[in-house]
Design an enzyme around this catalytic site. Sequence first.
Site, PDB file in Angstrom:
ATOM      1  N   SER A 270       0.861  -1.189   0.000  1.00 25.25           N
ATOM      2  CA  SER A 270       0.000   0.000   0.000  1.00 25.25           C
ATOM      3  C   SER A 270       0.887   1.226   0.000  1.00 25.25           C
ATOM      4  CB  SER A 270      -0.889   0.023   1.249  1.00 25.25           C
ATOM      5  OG  SER A 270      -0.198   0.584   2.357  1.00 25.25           O
ATOM      6  N   ASP A 271       0.331   2.381  -0.282  1.00 25.53           N
ATOM      7  CA  ASP A 271       1.071   3.605  -0.025  1.00 25.53           C
ATOM      8  C   ASP A 271       0.840   3.983   1.443  1.00 25.53           C
ATOM      9  OD1 ASP A 271       2.652   5.821  -0.295  1.00 25.53           O
ATOM     10  OD2 ASP A 271       1.720   6.539  -2.136  1.00 25.53           O
ATOM     11  N   TRP A 272       1.542   4.989   1.870  1.00 28.78           N
ATOM     12  CA  TRP A 272       1.572   5.407   3.278  1.00 28.78           C
ATOM     13  C   TRP A 272       0.148   5.666   3.791  1.00 28.78           C
ATOM     14  CZ3 TRP A 272       6.161   6.849   6.214  1.00 28.78           C
ATOM     15  CH2 TRP A 272       5.889   7.494   7.417  1.00 28.78           C
TER      16      TRP A 272
END
Length: 730
Positions: A270-272
């Site tokens: 995932s992204d942050w």
Amino acid sequence: MPHDATSDDHQTRIEDLLGRMTVEEKLGQLQQLAWAWNTGPGGGGTADVEAAARKGLLGSVLNVVGAANSNALQRIAVEESRLGIPLVFGLDVIHGFHTTFPIPLAQAAAFDPAVTRTDGEVSAAEARSNGIHWTFSPMMDVTHEPRWGRIAESTGEDPYLAARYAVAKVHGYQGGDPSDLSAPDRVAACAKHFAAYGGAEGGRDYNTVDVSEQRLRNLYLPPFEAAVEAGAATVMAAFNTISGVPAHANAHTLTGILKQDWGFDGVVVSDWTGVRELIAHGNAADEADAGRLALSAGVDMEMVSTTFADHGRSLLDSGALRQDRLDDAVARVLRLKLRLGLFERPYVDEAAAITAPSTRTRAAARAAAGRCMVLLKNEDGVLPLDAGIVRSLAVVGPFADSGDLLGTWSLPGAPEAVPVLRGLREALPDADVTHARGVPADGPDTSGLAEAVAVAAAADAVVVVVGEPPAVSGEAAVRSDLRLPGRQEELVAAVAATGTPCVVVLVGGRPLTIGAWADRVPAIVMAWHPGIEAGPAVADVLTGAVAPGGKLPVTFPRTVGQIPLYHNHERTGRPYDPATPQEKYVSKYLDIADGPQFPFGHGLSYTTFALGDPALSRERITTDELHAGATVEVAVPVRNTGARDGEEVVQLYVQDPAASIAQPVRRLRGFRRIRLAAGEERTVRFTLGAADVGFWTNDPAGVHTVEPGEIHLHTGTSSHTHARQTLLIT
Ligand code: BGC
């Protein structure tokens, strides 16, 4: 991925581990936490990270800095956790670790994927020696939005260019064998952000993207498909929605296209906090729902937010999450660790950690920066500066004596850039090189203007270094106005008015709108954010020690109001025709000349080139032949018609004038940067196949089609070309 002995061995070991892991340990492998350095909101906390590693409830850590720190943390996971599964350490090594190369957008301007491959190799060796196994790069988001700050991290507006660069960067980081990333100078790559992140409405970061299936597949996906084919070990989901469904919850893109159609067997990270943000998107009701949606859609590892770890057990128990999906995600994470050789060699040799750039890597960064510069304009033979003639040189502007030229995503502790002033002083040892800042990079202060004008007036030539600082491009750095910030335009005008031959060196992370002053100066060089060797590289180009040959990987608009403005736009029913500019009912603006300030692919050199008509190996081909892999060769004769050696980028565009889906007015399908001595002639050859002359339809099942009819071929030295040949598909 072929089933060889290594992958069979990996599979056996994965199955053995899966058989021994508790549900909590499995969910732990899917968790990535941030260590000390934060690159997003709400992360960090070394004690929490260590505690999770000790309990075996952690798979990965990002932003660990330094070999000793990474070894210490790894020791906890390997020696103190129940199963001793090593951690994988990730970091945003975007265009350099210690040795900062030019920003990715600049690298694209080289029209030479070898530049980005070298960055990848140097970065991988420096990062891995410091215990970093995985970089969150390359970013391959095609974008038509220069307001978007992350255009600096991209390779610009063209999917073909982006795909070529994606492959080169993946190979630079990983080497040639994606099943073995264990070498001490290699890291796992991450193709990001999947998908269509560059389409953010208005250029505002994290904003909505509504995209047709055909545009998704023709514009945004090709670099990702190429990166996966090249063996990219991981893929990162994007922050945006894709036609209403957030990329982190998008089963169509993550599972349907990436994992099933393309056979990707690596990790989707995932992204942050991108999983938790499904709540803010209005897609998930709560954290449990967010975790369920993302994991079920195909996210394998969660960065920073903790919905998988916190809710995975109850989701499994209730049947909302399938056991086989959980095991698949864990298997992918373990496979990455096996490919990286972490079970055999979890630690790095701290004594061998690279702690600074070397002479060799600095030279590589300098050569790269020189190749990335674009000569936008050069009248009256102002450039190159002739060391024999220029006895005195004024170097003015807020970026003339600045080390702040590394660009977005330079790492903490990376050495500053060598200033342009120093580079020019070293390159012109016999000249009297004077300096005045003139005005600051931003703000209303003009108190230094008179001094800058005075030094310019007293010199044989003046170099004005203006632009935007790295802080206003990159993530969450969006501008609504692309002119030079502060009072820099006044500085350029005042210096130009002295009559001293004037060269503007533009620095920045995006196209800037320069129409207000471009006509007043004879020469402009786009230097982007050139990285650690900025000064010497600028001097190399200005003095002609290096022949400029870069080309714009993005259109430079005249004003912000023209955005989006890009070379590969789709045809309209009422196109603007320069032959009838007074025609009202056509697609144009009333208050500005048609077209860009500088088109995609534009860039001059210190010599001139002439292209002959392209010759085709055959003028007709059938769709069946194309589907079976047949190709057509396009041969373009090129001659250096000037008096100096130089470099040119020969470009091939295709255009399908009648298709079932309106096609772009031109699509880049080939480019080659060549060096020719004065008077030299060479033939450049391109190969066209089904991928080049066909396109993806709107069918969500993914249909690539080649339709019978004419294909017009354009060859040239920028995207402003016209048709020169026709290929007939029957
Ligand atoms: C960015 C990613 C980056 C991540 C980790 C996010 O905010 O969008 O590109 O890899 O942070 O630093």
